[in-house]
Design an enzyme around this catalytic site. Sequence first.
Site, PDB file in Angstrom:
ATOM      1  N   ARG A  20       6.743 -10.466   3.925  1.00  0.00           N
ATOM      2  CA  ARG A  20       7.599 -10.789   2.597  1.00  0.00           C
ATOM      3  C   ARG A  20       8.712 -11.580   2.980  1.00  0.00           C
ATOM      4  O   ARG A  20       9.029 -12.632   2.327  1.00  0.00           O
ATOM      5  CB  ARG A  20       8.016  -9.349   2.114  1.00  0.00           C
ATOM      6  CG  ARG A  20       6.888  -8.812   1.610  1.00  0.00           C
ATOM      7  CD  ARG A  20       7.463  -7.217   0.847  1.00  0.00           C
ATOM      8  NE  ARG A  20       7.962  -6.754   2.158  1.00  0.00           N
ATOM      9  CZ  ARG A  20       8.886  -5.460   1.887  1.00  0.00           C
ATOM     10  NH1 ARG A  20       9.476  -5.230   1.010  1.00  0.00           N
ATOM     11  NH2 ARG A  20       9.507  -4.990   2.927  1.00  0.00           N
ATOM     12  N   ASN A  38       5.076  -5.318  -1.382  1.00  0.00           N
ATOM     13  CA  ASN A  38       4.062  -4.677  -0.629  1.00  0.00           C
ATOM     14  C   ASN A  38       3.555  -3.697  -1.789  1.00  0.00           C
ATOM     15  O   ASN A  38       4.281  -2.986  -2.622  1.00  0.00           O
ATOM     16  CB  ASN A  38       4.645  -3.454   0.421  1.00  0.00           C
ATOM     17  CG  ASN A  38       5.079  -4.423   1.693  1.00  0.00           C
ATOM     18  OD1 ASN A  38       4.499  -5.416   1.964  1.00  0.00           O
ATOM     19  ND2 ASN A  38       6.133  -3.763   2.441  1.00  0.00           N
TER      20      ASN A  38
END
Length: 89
Positions: A20, A38
């Site tokens: 990320r 996520n």
Amino acid sequence: MSEVRKRIVFHGRVQGVGFRYTAKYLAQSMGLAGWVKNEYNGTVLMEVQGRELLIFKLMEGLNRNMHIEISWIDSEDIPVKEEKGFRVR
């Protein structure tokens, strides 16, 4: 060139490997907008908006990270919306 927006689901070893924050850094450096997060099933969901060529360059950059292993990608075009910046959710 016009902007596009894509919803992308990444499968593979994509959680716990800096995915990320790598995505955020790359997207910001390319002037792309959107977000990444996520999911509970072990995938990573991203919505990214900008020039299509830059989105492909983002994908290439993610594939070059030695810790990230993308097994496959599900992608769909979605409507463009007013959004600035790229963030981790």
